[in-house]
Design an enzyme around this catalytic site. Structure first.
Site, mmCIF file in Angstrom:
data_model
loop_
_atom_site.group_PDB
_atom_site.id
_atom_site.type_symbol
_atom_site.label_atom_id
_atom_site.label_comp_id
_atom_site.label_asym_id
_atom_site.label_seq_id
_atom_site.Cartn_x
_atom_site.Cartn_y
_atom_site.Cartn_z
ATOM 1 N N ASP A 23 0.747 -1.413 0.222
ATOM 2 C CA ASP A 23 0.015 -0.156 -0.007
ATOM 3 C C ASP A 23 0.821 1.323 -0.007
ATOM 4 O OD1 ASP A 23 -2.283 1.429 0.027
ATOM 5 O OD2 ASP A 23 -2.874 0.998 2.001
ATOM 6 N N GLY A 24 0.310 2.291 -0.655
ATOM 7 C CA GLY A 24 1.024 3.641 -0.697
ATOM 8 C C GLY A 24 1.647 4.063 -1.993
ATOM 9 N N HIS A 40 2.608 3.129 -8.906
ATOM 10 C CA HIS A 40 2.495 1.858 -9.279
ATOM 11 C C HIS A 40 3.905 1.203 -10.159
ATOM 12 C CE1 HIS A 40 -1.299 1.899 -7.587
ATOM 13 N NE2 HIS A 40 -2.007 2.466 -8.555
ATOM 14 N N GLU A 70 -12.186 -5.290 -5.138
ATOM 15 C CA GLU A 70 -12.719 -3.956 -4.746
ATOM 16 C C GLU A 70 -12.188 -2.807 -5.799
ATOM 17 O OE1 GLU A 70 -11.978 -5.804 -1.917
ATOM 18 O OE2 GLU A 70 -14.206 -6.535 -1.721
ATOM 19 N N LEU A 134 11.910 -19.430 -4.815
ATOM 20 C CA LEU A 134 10.702 -18.785 -4.176
ATOM 21 C C LEU A 134 9.236 -19.115 -4.874
ATOM 22 C CD1 LEU A 134 9.571 -16.705 -2.336
ATOM 23 C CD2 LEU A 134 10.069 -15.010 -4.083
ATOM 24 N N ILE A 192 -6.763 -5.425 7.204
ATOM 25 C CA ILE A 192 -6.539 -6.660 6.393
ATOM 26 C C ILE A 192 -7.130 -6.708 5.244
ATOM 27 C CG2 ILE A 192 -8.479 -7.695 7.435
ATOM 28 C CD1 ILE A 192 -6.819 -10.303 7.571
ATOM 29 N N GLU A 204 1.437 -13.335 12.200
ATOM 30 C CA GLU A 204 1.870 -12.394 13.032
ATOM 31 C C GLU A 204 1.956 -11.119 12.086
ATOM 32 O OE1 GLU A 204 3.015 -12.158 16.010
ATOM 33 O OE2 GLU A 204 2.455 -14.252 16.318
#
Ligand code: FPP
Length: 248
Positions: A23-24, A40, A70, A134, A192, A204
């Site tokens: 976010d941000g 972005h 959303e 990964l 969340i 966590e």
């Protein structure tokens, strides 16, 4: 896969699975008098760096929230930029990911994405499927409630009238991955936002004001240090935990 609400997962110093809300981006761009979409673009670079950091740290699964159910409600030009960025990333970055042994997966309702993106996703997943490095999962047109519902509907289709936790968990997107041990959200919000609701039962949480494009390897190591200081009790008392899991 082991359920954190049934048994205490084996202790690991490094999380088995990290889930991130990136976010941000918009605010990062605004602070620099740039259009939101530039945030972005920088955000994609930050994601590439995070993949490297996670691979080096020995983290097997990284799941990032790139586009929520959303997010379709954002201005049309931003949605279309994000789609273009996604497609360009699939075209430009996948070969490098493959070379680095990374496995790419996309979770979410792909049916609403443009056909060429759907094809790009299929090709990228097929190309990297056998890799053992990964596992990067991109949640796109994803919502935690949507995931639980699609799992429940799959069980209904099978004719089940009563279901267990493990029945449902097995039908979730990412059923083969361990539940996230660490959830990171950048950008100062402490929500969340309908991410992996079921799987986050005992994750966590780590929140930082750092805006996503500025979340670098140093920031990730800070999050990992914070994770290592947590006493993960899963509803038990400290004394019931294996010694390596107890914290003073
Ligand atoms: C949240 O920032 C970010 C998003 C909705 C998009 C995340 C996308 C990327 C990091 C691009 C790279 C990913 C792929 C797979 C192409 P925001 O726009 O909500 O920021 P704000 O809260 O500052 O407005």
């Amino acid at each position: 896969m082991n359920s954190s609400t049934q048994t205490i997962p084996a202790y690991t110093r490094v999380p088995r699975h990290v889930a991130v809300i990136m976010d941000g981006n918009g605010r990062w761009a605004k602070k620099r008098f740039l259009p939101r979409v530039m945030g972005h673009k920088k955000g994609l670079d930050a994601l590439e760096d995070l993949c490297r950091t996670c691979a080096e740290a020995g983290i097997p699964y990284l799941t990032v929230f790139a586009f929520s159910t959303e997010n379709w409600r954002r201005p049309a030009d931003e949605v279309s930029f994000l789609m273009g960025l996604f497609l360009a990333a699939l075209q430009k970055k996948v070969a490098k990911m493959h070379k680095n042994g990374l496995r790419l997966k996309v979770i979410g309702d792909r049916s609403r994405f443009p056909a060429e993106i759907q094809a790009g996703i299929r090709d990228a997943e097929a190309l990297t499927a056998a890799n053992t490095g990964l596992t990067l999962t991109i949640a796109a047109d994803y919502g935690g409630r949507w995931d639980i519902l699609q799992a429940a509907n799959a069980l209904i289709k099978e004719g089940k009238s009563e279901i267990s936790e493990s029945d449902l968990a097995a039908k979730l997107m990412l059923a083969e991955a361990p539940e996230p041990d660490l959830f990171i959200r950048t950008g100062g919000e402490t929500r969340i936002s309908n991410f992996m609701l079921w799987q986050m039962a005992y994750a966590e949480f780590y929140f930082t004001d750092t805006l996503w494009p500025d979340f670098d390897s140093r920031e990730m190591h800070r999050a990992l240090e914070s994770f290592q200081q947590r006493e993960r009790r899963y509803g038990r008392t400290s004394e019931q935990l294996p010694p390596e899991q107890q914290r003073p």
